[in-house]
Scaffold this motif. Structure first.
Motif, short mmCIF file in Angstrom:
data_model
loop_
_atom_site.label_atom_id
_atom_site.label_comp_id
_atom_site.label_asym_id
_atom_site.label_seq_id
_atom_site.Cartn_x
_atom_site.Cartn_y
_atom_site.Cartn_z
N ASP A 20 101.13 7.33 44.83
CA ASP A 20 99.78 7.25 44.29
C ASP A 20 99.70 6.23 43.17
N VAL A 21 100.80 6.08 42.41
CA VAL A 21 100.79 5.14 41.29
C VAL A 21 100.89 3.70 41.80
N ILE A 22 101.83 3.44 42.69
CA ILE A 22 102.05 2.06 43.15
C ILE A 22 101.08 1.68 44.26
N GLY A 23 100.42 2.69 44.87
CA GLY A 23 99.46 2.40 45.93
C GLY A 23 100.05 2.60 47.31
N SER A 24 99.33 3.33 48.16
CA SER A 24 99.81 3.62 49.51
C SER A 24 99.00 2.92 50.59
N ARG A 25 98.07 2.06 50.19
CA ARG A 25 97.26 1.31 51.16
C ARG A 25 97.23 -0.17 50.79
N GLY A 26 98.39 -0.66 50.35
CA GLY A 26 98.47 -2.05 49.96
C GLY A 26 98.68 -2.98 51.14
N LYS A 27 98.91 -4.26 50.83
CA LYS A 27 99.09 -5.27 51.87
C LYS A 27 100.31 -4.98 52.72
N PHE A 28 101.38 -4.51 52.08
CA PHE A 28 102.61 -4.21 52.81
C PHE A 28 102.38 -3.11 53.84
N GLN A 29 101.75 -2.01 53.41
CA GLN A 29 101.52 -0.90 54.34
C GLN A 29 100.60 -1.29 55.48
N LYS A 30 99.59 -2.10 55.18
CA LYS A 30 98.66 -2.51 56.23
C LYS A 30 99.36 -3.36 57.28
N ARG A 31 100.19 -4.29 56.81
CA ARG A 31 100.93 -5.13 57.77
C ARG A 31 101.92 -4.29 58.56
N LEU A 32 102.59 -3.39 57.88
CA LEU A 32 103.57 -2.54 58.55
C LEU A 32 102.91 -1.69 59.63
N VAL B 60 112.72 6.78 70.73
CA VAL B 60 113.26 6.58 69.39
C VAL B 60 112.48 5.50 68.64
N MET B 61 112.08 4.47 69.34
CA MET B 61 111.33 3.38 68.71
C MET B 61 109.98 3.88 68.20
N LEU B 62 109.30 4.69 68.98
CA LEU B 62 108.02 5.24 68.54
C LEU B 62 108.21 6.19 67.36
N GLU B 63 109.23 7.05 67.45
CA GLU B 63 109.46 8.03 66.39
C GLU B 63 109.83 7.36 65.08
N SER B 64 110.67 6.33 65.11
CA SER B 64 111.08 5.67 63.89
C SER B 64 109.93 4.93 63.22
N ALA B 65 109.08 4.30 64.03
CA ALA B 65 107.94 3.58 63.46
C ALA B 65 106.96 4.54 62.80
N VAL B 66 106.66 5.64 63.46
CA VAL B 66 105.72 6.62 62.89
C VAL B 66 106.32 7.27 61.65
N SER B 67 107.63 7.52 61.65
CA SER B 67 108.27 8.13 60.48
C SER B 67 108.16 7.24 59.26
N VAL B 68 108.48 5.95 59.43
CA VAL B 68 108.39 5.02 58.30
C VAL B 68 106.94 4.87 57.86
N GLY B 69 106.03 4.80 58.82
CA GLY B 69 104.62 4.65 58.46
C GLY B 69 104.08 5.82 57.66
N THR B 70 104.42 7.03 58.04
CA THR B 70 103.93 8.21 57.32
C THR B 70 104.61 8.36 55.97
N GLU B 71 105.87 7.98 55.86
CA GLU B 71 106.58 8.09 54.58
C GLU B 71 106.02 7.13 53.55
N LEU B 72 105.55 5.97 53.97
CA LEU B 72 105.05 4.96 53.05
C LEU B 72 103.53 4.99 52.92
N THR B 73 102.92 6.06 53.35
CA THR B 73 101.47 6.22 53.27
C THR B 73 101.15 7.50 52.52
N GLY B 74 100.06 7.48 51.77
CA GLY B 74 99.65 8.67 51.03
C GLY B 74 99.33 9.84 51.95
N ILE B 75 99.35 11.04 51.36
CA ILE B 75 99.15 12.25 52.15
C ILE B 75 97.80 12.23 52.85
#
Length: 290
Positions: free
Chosen positions: A37-49, A222-237
């Motif tokens: 929440d402090v550093i931001g969960s919808r920044g340029k990095f998350q959007k590109r990812l 595995v490819m789908l699961e890993s992408a979704v896992s990283v995406g949810t971890e780096l995104t706000g609740i």
């Protein structure tokens, strides 16, 4: 009794006092969600990812995986009987004269040893097969003639590839837990490319063909699961449901794209090369997302 009660109150007071001192002295560690929440969960990095690996990556993953199911289809077929080019008969008229019927439909594996009008006997196909290219212009079974006596090859290849791929999927998932999701994502894209290129070169070498497809099967989930896992971890609740929604939308888009590719390209090899190209484009982004 009064003294016991007084001693009990003293002990309780001391316990509460010690607990308060403990919490005051203890360093409070912020939760991961608070940091996001402090550093931001919808920044340029998350959007590109999310755009590259959740949206495009899911589409490419499903396209490459389902492309195999389409190129392994066996089109309608019948015995090739030479000589039609010297007549003015239509295809159905020629088949009626040269191909016996089984259950109201033309046989796939028998032909007349001569003309049906002359009472010729039925024999197995002597000159190869012809295939209906209405839906599948050229598939692996139609190119390799995996029909009639060899029709079991198709089911055998798909059976062993699915089972070996399931075991590989468990192994790749364990590797992701050990070495991280990002290296696993890169490895999955590379193995998609290696799998499809190897399939282009090995249809006549069945063990290698099965191993090549097993790699594609193993990395798909595995490819789908890993992408979704990283995406949810780096995104706000509050935005994590959007990540899962993006992945769920990418799955049918990838399936439809695979159907369109099979119809667009005249050969199964061209379809797999298109899947390889899409994976290579995704591979370029793997080094650009830091």
């Amino acid at each position: 009794m009064r003294n016991l009660a007084h001693e009990g109150d003293s002990i309780a007071f001391q316990t509460v006092h010690q607990t308060n001192e403990y919490h005051q002295d203890r360093e409070v560690v912020p939760a991961f969600e608070d940091i996001m929440d402090v550093i931001g969960s919808r920044g340029k990095f998350q959007k590109r990812l999310n755009t590259v690996f959740i949206c495009y990556g899911t589409i490419v993953n499903v396209l490459s995986s389902q492309m195999y199911n389409f190129v392994m289809q066996t089109p309608d077929h019948w015995c090739h009987v030479p000589g039609r080019e010297f007549t003015n008969l239509t295809l159905d008229e020629w088949k009626s004269a040269t191909i016996p019927k089984e259950g109201g439909t033309f046989s796939k594996c028998l032909m007349y040893n001569g003309s049906a009008l002359d009472g010729a006997s039925e024999v197995p196909c002597q000159h190869g097969w012809e295939y209906d290219d209405t839906w599948y212009p050229l598939t692996v079974p139609s190119e390799m003639n995996w029909v009639c006596d060899d029709m079991h090859i198709v089911s055998d290849v798909m059976f062993y590839a699915q089972n070996i791929g399931a075991v590989l999927g468990l192994l790749f998932g364990y590797m992701g837990d050990m070495y991280g999701r990002r290296p696993l994502q890169l490895a999955c894209v590379v193995m998609h490319v290696v799998s499809r290129v190897a399939m282009l070169c090995t249809p006549s070498l069945l063990p290698l063909f099965v191993v090549a497809e097993s790699l594609g099967v193993g990395v798909a989930g595995v490819m789908l699961e890993s992408a979704v896992s990283v995406g949810t971890e780096l995104t706000g609740i509050r935005n994590r449901s959007c990540i899962n929604c993006m992945a769920c939308i990418g799955i049918p888009i990838g399936l439809v794209s695979a159907c369109l590719c099979v119809q667009m390209f005249p050969s199964w090899k061209h379809s797999l090369l298109f899947a390889v190209l899409c994976c290579l484009i995704l591979l370029l982004f793997c080094g650009g997302i830091n």
